[in-house]
Design an enzyme around this catalytic site. Sequence first.
Site, short mmCIF file in Angstrom:
data_model
loop_
_atom_site.label_atom_id
_atom_site.label_comp_id
_atom_site.label_asym_id
_atom_site.label_seq_id
_atom_site.Cartn_x
_atom_site.Cartn_y
_atom_site.Cartn_z
N HIS A 18 0.84 -1.21 0.00
CA HIS A 18 0.00 0.00 0.00
C HIS A 18 0.88 1.27 0.00
CE1 HIS A 18 -2.95 -2.75 2.33
NE2 HIS A 18 -3.48 -2.58 1.13
N LYS A 42 -17.85 -6.90 7.11
CA LYS A 42 -16.60 -7.62 6.90
C LYS A 42 -15.84 -7.72 8.22
CE LYS A 42 -12.77 -7.55 3.60
NZ LYS A 42 -12.18 -6.80 2.48
N ARG A 91 -2.14 -6.15 -8.44
CA ARG A 91 -1.05 -7.12 -8.29
C ARG A 91 -1.12 -8.13 -9.42
NH1 ARG A 91 -2.82 -7.79 -2.29
NH2 ARG A 91 -4.58 -8.14 -3.60
N SER A 129 -3.00 -8.01 2.65
CA SER A 129 -3.32 -7.95 4.08
C SER A 129 -3.79 -9.32 4.56
CB SER A 129 -4.40 -6.91 4.35
OG SER A 129 -3.95 -5.65 3.95
O1 PNS Z 1 -9.04 -3.24 0.19
P1 PNS Z 1 -10.28 -3.74 -0.47
O2 PNS Z 1 -11.07 -4.58 0.53
O3 PNS Z 1 -9.99 -4.48 -1.74
O4 PNS Z 1 -11.19 -2.46 -0.85
C1 PNS Z 1 -12.44 -2.60 -1.48
C2 PNS Z 1 -13.16 -1.23 -1.60
C3 PNS Z 1 -13.24 -0.56 -0.24
C4 PNS Z 1 -12.40 -0.35 -2.54
C5 PNS Z 1 -14.59 -1.50 -2.17
O5 PNS Z 1 -15.19 -2.54 -1.48
C6 PNS Z 1 -15.51 -0.27 -2.11
O6 PNS Z 1 -15.25 0.74 -2.72
N1 PNS Z 1 -16.62 -0.36 -1.34
C7 PNS Z 1 -17.56 0.73 -1.11
C8 PNS Z 1 -18.93 0.43 -1.75
C9 PNS Z 1 -18.86 0.69 -3.24
O7 PNS Z 1 -18.88 1.81 -3.68
N2 PNS Z 1 -18.68 -0.42 -4.02
C10 PNS Z 1 -18.41 -0.37 -5.46
C11 PNS Z 1 -19.63 -0.22 -6.30
S1 PNS Z 1 -20.94 -1.30 -5.89
#
Ligand code: PNS
Length: 160
Positions: A18, A42, A91, A129
């Site tokens: 990150h 989560k 990645r 993570s």
């Molecule tokens: O580190 P991660 O868990 O891969 O991050 C995922 C994240 C937070 C980027 C994603 O889950 C997110 O943006 N969630 C917020 C809800 C949203 O807008 N989802 C996308 C369209 S449905």
Amino acid sequence: MKRIAVYPGSFDPVTYGHIDIVQRGRKLFDKIIVAILNNPAKKALFPVDERLEMLRESMSEISGLTFDSFDGLLVDYVKSQGAQAILRGMRAVSDFEHEFQLALMNRKLNREVETVFLMTGMRWFFTSSSIIKEAASFGGDISDMVPPNVLQRVRAKLKR
Ligand code: PNS
């Protein structure tokens, strides 16, 4: 106009992968808002406040950053912050499908917000993570994947 990006994620916990993305992202954006999704659905190892603290500690030497958490749709949060872009790291190929879906959905929800992907540094190709939590929980050495402050907190958390 200032170029502002939101770098969203779970950051449970922050890793060197990150940090690498944020460092390189700062060459493209004047300001980056590192934002944790507050997602009660989560199960996380660290509460949001502690994740924010770890982010702040780990990125204290990088200028032009702010740290925050958000609820709800990412694109709404991006607009509320006056940002134009979402920054994500990519990645292995295995990330691609999910990231592609996420980016397309976000674009459908708000066409003014662009997603910018940076390829992860080779060194961090296998760092995530989840994998570091799993390795650490079985006593594996994760010291070259997370900064010392995070290592200490992961060890303390898993000992309890
Ligand atoms: O580190 P991660 O868990 O891969 O991050 C995922 C994240 C937070 C980027 C994603 O889950 C997110 O943006 N969630 C917020 C809800 C949203 O807008 N989802 C996308 C369209 S449905």
